[in-house]
Write an enzyme that holds these catalytic residues in place. Structure first.
Site, PDB file in Angstrom:
ATOM      1  N   ASP A  20     115.358  32.541  30.454  1.00 17.75           N
ATOM      2  CA  ASP A  20     115.870  32.698  31.822  1.00 17.75           C
ATOM      3  C   ASP A  20     114.948  33.622  32.628  1.00 17.75           C
ATOM      4  OD1 ASP A  20     118.078  32.564  33.900  1.00 17.75           O
ATOM      5  OD2 ASP A  20     118.015  34.715  33.513  1.00 17.75           O
ATOM      6  N   PHE A  58     130.513  22.449  44.193  1.00 21.84           N
ATOM      7  CA  PHE A  58     131.749  23.151  44.544  1.00 21.84           C
ATOM      8  C   PHE A  58     132.370  23.722  43.282  1.00 21.84           C
ATOM      9  CE2 PHE A  58     135.990  23.346  46.824  1.00 21.84           C
ATOM     10  CZ  PHE A  58     135.540  24.162  47.840  1.00 21.84           C
ATOM     11  N   LYS A  60     112.467  32.858  36.046  1.00 17.82           N
ATOM     12  CA  LYS A  60     112.435  33.663  37.274  1.00 17.82           C
ATOM     13  C   LYS A  60     111.019  34.172  37.549  1.00 17.82           C
ATOM     14  CE  LYS A  60     117.310  34.699  36.834  1.00 17.82           C
ATOM     15  NZ  LYS A  60     118.299  35.523  36.120  1.00 17.82           N
ATOM     16  N   LYS A  69     117.631  27.490  40.157  1.00 17.31           N
ATOM     17  CA  LYS A  69     116.305  27.743  39.573  1.00 17.31           C
ATOM     18  C   LYS A  69     115.607  26.458  39.127  1.00 17.31           C
ATOM     19  CE  LYS A  69     117.703  30.498  36.236  1.00 17.31           C
ATOM     20  NZ  LYS A  69     119.099  30.811  36.621  1.00 17.31           N
ATOM     21  N   GLU A 116     126.885  34.250  27.346  1.00 18.08           N
ATOM     22  CA  GLU A 116     127.445  32.918  27.135  1.00 18.08           C
ATOM     23  C   GLU A 116     127.614  32.638  25.643  1.00 18.08           C
ATOM     24  OE1 GLU A 116     126.030  29.783  29.638  1.00 18.08           O
ATOM     25  OE2 GLU A 116     124.980  31.206  30.918  1.00 18.08           O
TER      26      GLU A 116
END
Lengths: 330, 330
Positions: free
Chosen positions: B213, B8, B217, B117, B202
């Site tokens: 990253d 959340f 993917k 991921k 970031e």
């Protein structure tokens, strides 16, 4: 899955070739065993309820052993098939002969897959209502964008979104002409002649360069995705005949390019040359097609690929066929 | 449809907001009434088998009335839900905590949708086998490409094709940096600082600019679409830290641009800066992601859109949810 194939020209033959070449793949990967039980062209029909030998049919320029005469409607009605593939040439004035074929198939309780813009432009609401009434599936991925699965992408993966607007470079011929003018600095008439010699443009290119073909596709997309009741005459349409290489050069200097863009949103359907930023997904070159959806969640999703060619278009028809197989289990 | 939501934070809240805002749309258009019966974050859990008031939960920074403690696994197992949404942050070393959440959900016979991921990079085969064994659906559209439905497009509309190769611009941060260097002629360090100030990069940008990253993917796409058993360590990976504005300028003069492109085909998984023609669909600007499939029938299909953002990513999660609703009728 028992299939009646209507239309055995460039696309019908191309799709048959794909079925032959991919029969192992389809069985292994999708458990799909397509069996073509009837093939009809404008001259006659061949039927074999056990499944025709497509490879043998493809070797002949005419359907061998065909019954002669206009047999499409009776074949659609009488031959037991799960799916009717309607792949005849497009007529955007009457929708025929595809329109009658599709209606006959639905009335006989058969699912329909078509690549034919004509019936969709002329009678979209009538056909989707008839399919609903008859409880049959109706798919037409190949009617817009050739290999580019515009409609089903919007309906399936983007189903959580409200589609606010659709923008599309939907005609490979005009995109080729604009791309060549940009590359060569050559005038419109010269690149058109070159394209006609290469077979990229037709002898009478009016429907393409006048924007009518794009307008047909925008009409279909508006009906299929926005859920409006749009007609071809509702599309404000300007072609590319007044675009010259100077305009494209000036655009390029400003980081833009000129594309013939169809736009559909509630209250506006249009086709016109538009400036597109060079790094926008609609700025595709050559004969490519591209569509951008404006969406409430995803903001913009664009998809691009080849908008024509029998093998490329077979990708969309086969996608529809596999989807029916998954949905219905036939 | 009864949903347990794990996570959340930014995405979990964004998706909850989407469910609230689109409840009418989902009921009217898809007959889908999602009922979130449990929400778990790292601090605790709230459960209401009649359906939680998401709007009320969203107003609070902590889950109001939550039982405290690490309750994810017991909530997943004990609360009766059709679907578990796993939206916790990614850890590409261990896959945790998502990996344990997904396994627990499958073992409890629940369908799983994830954006994470980590579990897919670490244990793709294990999870897809477990889903099959347990007879549950497992969807992860949002794990690659954010809003861009790369995986389901390949599996559904392009299902008739053999996928020969996948090429992807899959990291919005690096694409933004390369785009800015091209526009401004500014050096890498400067555009990186600017991007960090804007929140596009970031504070520790290593995973993005080093290509890791993108490699994650590519690993997922290779497993999900090519059906190989690929691991992250199989990807040859070069980042963009050595690219300067001069290289981009030289590329542009030759009608090209430089993109960080991940490539997956049988026998080769790689991530590296590559030249892409300016009018190719992979040549998208800013933070956009784009993927090109090389296919036996359609030749090339490309799709582009926003690869990040909670609202954009909600588009893919909701697409998966609607697909489960259609498939399973729950």
């Amino acid at each position: 899955m028992r299939i009646t194939l209507i239309g055995f020209g460039n696309l019908g033959r191309g799709f048959s070739r794909t079925l032959v070449q991919k029969s192992d793949f389809l069985r292994r990967k999708h458990g799909l065993v397509p069996r073509v039980v009837a093939v009809v062209d404008e001259f006659g029909a061949v039927v074999d309820e056990k499944g025709l030998n497509l490879q043998a049919l493809l070797k002949k320029t005419e359907l061998p052993g065909a019954k002669k005469g206009k047999l499409a409607l009776s074949t659609i009605a009488d031959v037991d098939a799960d799916v009717v593939l309607e792949l005849t040439p497009t007529n955007i004035e009457t929708g025929e002969p595809g329109l009658s074929h599709i209606k006959a198939a639905m009335k006989a309780g058969r699912h329909v897959i078509t690549s034919n813009k004509g019936p969709l432009v002329v009678a979209f609401q009538e056909l989707t209502s008839l399919a609903k009434k008859q409880g049959v599936e109706f798919r037409y991925s190949a009617s817009v964008g050739g290999a580019v699965p515009v409609i089903e992408l919007a309906r399936k993966q983007l189903a959580g979104n409200e589609v606010m607007e659709i923008q599309g470079v939907l005609n490979g011929t005009t995109n080729y002409l604009l791309t060549r003018m940009g590359e060569e600095g050559a005038p419109f008439d010269m690149v058109l002649r070159e394209a006609q010699e290469l077979g990229v443009a037709e002898k009478d290119p009016t429907l393409d360069i006048g924007g009518i073909d794009t307008a047909c596709k925008i009409t279909i997309l508006a009906n299929a995705i926005l859920g409006v009741n749009a007609k071809l005459k509702d599309v404000r349409c300007v072609g590319i005949t007044r675009i010259g290489p100077d305009a494209i050069r000036l655009a390029k200097e400003a980081g833009q390019t000129i594309k013939l863009v169809g736009v559909a949103r509630r209250g506006l359907l249009s086709v016109a040359p538009r400036l597109v930023p060079l790094d926008h997904p609609l700025a595709v070159g050559g004969t490519l097609n591209a569509v951008t959806f404006k969406l409430d969640l995803a903001r913009e999703i664009s998809i691009a690929g080849f908008g024509a060619g029998p093998k490329e278009t077979s990708s969309s028809i086969l996608g529809d066929l596999i989807d029916l197989h998954r949905t219905l289990g036939c």
